[in-house]
Design a protein around this motif. Sequence first.
Motif, mmCIF file in Angstrom:
data_model
loop_
_atom_site.group_PDB
_atom_site.id
_atom_site.type_symbol
_atom_site.label_atom_id
_atom_site.label_comp_id
_atom_site.label_asym_id
_atom_site.label_seq_id
_atom_site.Cartn_x
_atom_site.Cartn_y
_atom_site.Cartn_z
ATOM 1 N N SER A 86 37.824 44.978 29.974
ATOM 2 C CA SER A 86 37.870 46.442 30.653
ATOM 3 C C SER A 86 38.235 46.159 32.238
ATOM 4 O O SER A 86 38.424 47.104 33.065
ATOM 5 N N GLN A 87 38.179 44.981 32.662
ATOM 6 C CA GLN A 87 38.473 44.728 34.148
ATOM 7 C C GLN A 87 39.739 45.166 34.750
ATOM 8 O O GLN A 87 40.752 44.906 34.137
ATOM 9 N N THR A 88 39.792 45.855 35.824
ATOM 10 C CA THR A 88 41.029 46.189 36.778
ATOM 11 C C THR A 88 40.765 45.534 38.046
ATOM 12 O O THR A 88 39.725 44.819 38.129
ATOM 13 N N VAL A 89 41.797 45.854 38.916
ATOM 14 C CA VAL A 89 41.652 45.359 40.025
ATOM 15 C C VAL A 89 40.605 45.525 40.998
ATOM 16 O O VAL A 89 40.192 44.624 41.672
ATOM 17 N N ASN A 90 40.086 46.747 40.702
ATOM 18 C CA ASN A 90 38.692 47.130 41.557
ATOM 19 C C ASN A 90 37.566 46.525 41.153
ATOM 20 O O ASN A 90 36.567 46.452 41.848
ATOM 21 N N ASN A 91 37.541 46.037 39.770
ATOM 22 C CA ASN A 91 36.376 45.523 38.999
ATOM 23 C C ASN A 91 36.241 44.015 39.277
ATOM 24 O O ASN A 91 35.459 43.203 38.876
ATOM 25 N N GLN A 92 37.527 43.296 39.768
ATOM 26 C CA GLN A 92 37.428 41.832 40.038
ATOM 27 C C GLN A 92 36.267 41.232 40.795
ATOM 28 O O GLN A 92 35.928 42.166 41.719
ATOM 29 N N LEU A 93 36.000 40.093 40.917
ATOM 30 C CA LEU A 93 35.124 39.369 41.602
ATOM 31 C C LEU A 93 35.579 38.891 42.876
ATOM 32 O O LEU A 93 36.579 38.413 42.810
ATOM 33 N N LYS A 94 35.347 39.947 43.786
ATOM 34 C CA LYS A 94 36.035 39.755 45.073
ATOM 35 C C LYS A 94 35.013 39.740 46.548
ATOM 36 O O LYS A 94 33.821 40.236 46.084
ATOM 37 N N ASP A 95 35.607 39.299 47.459
ATOM 38 C CA ASP A 95 34.536 39.503 48.736
ATOM 39 C C ASP A 95 33.834 40.875 48.824
ATOM 40 O O ASP A 95 34.499 41.749 48.565
ATOM 41 N N TYR A 96 32.985 40.807 49.437
ATOM 42 C CA TYR A 96 31.934 42.035 49.468
ATOM 43 C C TYR A 96 32.644 42.779 50.794
ATOM 44 O O TYR A 96 32.939 42.231 51.738
#
Length: 201
Positions: free
Chosen positions: A128-138
């Motif tokens: 269900s991951q989208t661009v907004n849900n990716q593991l990324k910088d805080y």
Amino acid sequence: MFKFIKKYKNKLQSSNKGGVGFTPLGVRKSWGKYRGNKPKAGFTMIELVITIVILLFGIIGVYNAFSPLIILNYNISSLFKATYLGQEGFEIIRNIRDNNFIQGSAWSSGLTLCSQGCQADYKTGTSSQTVNNQLKDYDSNNFLKIDADGFYSYNTGNNTIYKRKITITQPLGTDVLKVNVQVFWDYNGQPYNFETIGYLY
């Protein structure tokens, strides 16, 4: 002399035929005057103002007494939610580690990039991951959202007061990851935070 007394007596009797009696007229007039000028009961303007002021002080006193309890109750509720979000953050990182195992990748793959802080939600690393849900910088400007089902994420729902920062470090010479999850929120202009720490290996 006898005739004079009898005549005077008859005069008095004739004057009392109407049942007037000997009540002095002055007394009767003063009583009627007293009854006519009797003051009416009621509030004066000063009494009304004093009553309103007393009521206002009473209402303010009750509010001041219960206001700290209301704030305390709200803060307890917020702390419970922050505790849940902190634990959820750790479980998200655990799930990413487990998926790395399943896919045959290094178990810490991608996680060591969060040494300066990352953001993630329950969809991170899933189908269900989208661009907004990716593991990324805080990003301190990104608030967690809550959807109609009560799930917190970064792509659907309404903004909440909570921000979550996940910091992952690996102590030198170890095969262990230290996961530090911080949840931030503000209430009445005051900042609050909750922190939890866990280890993965």
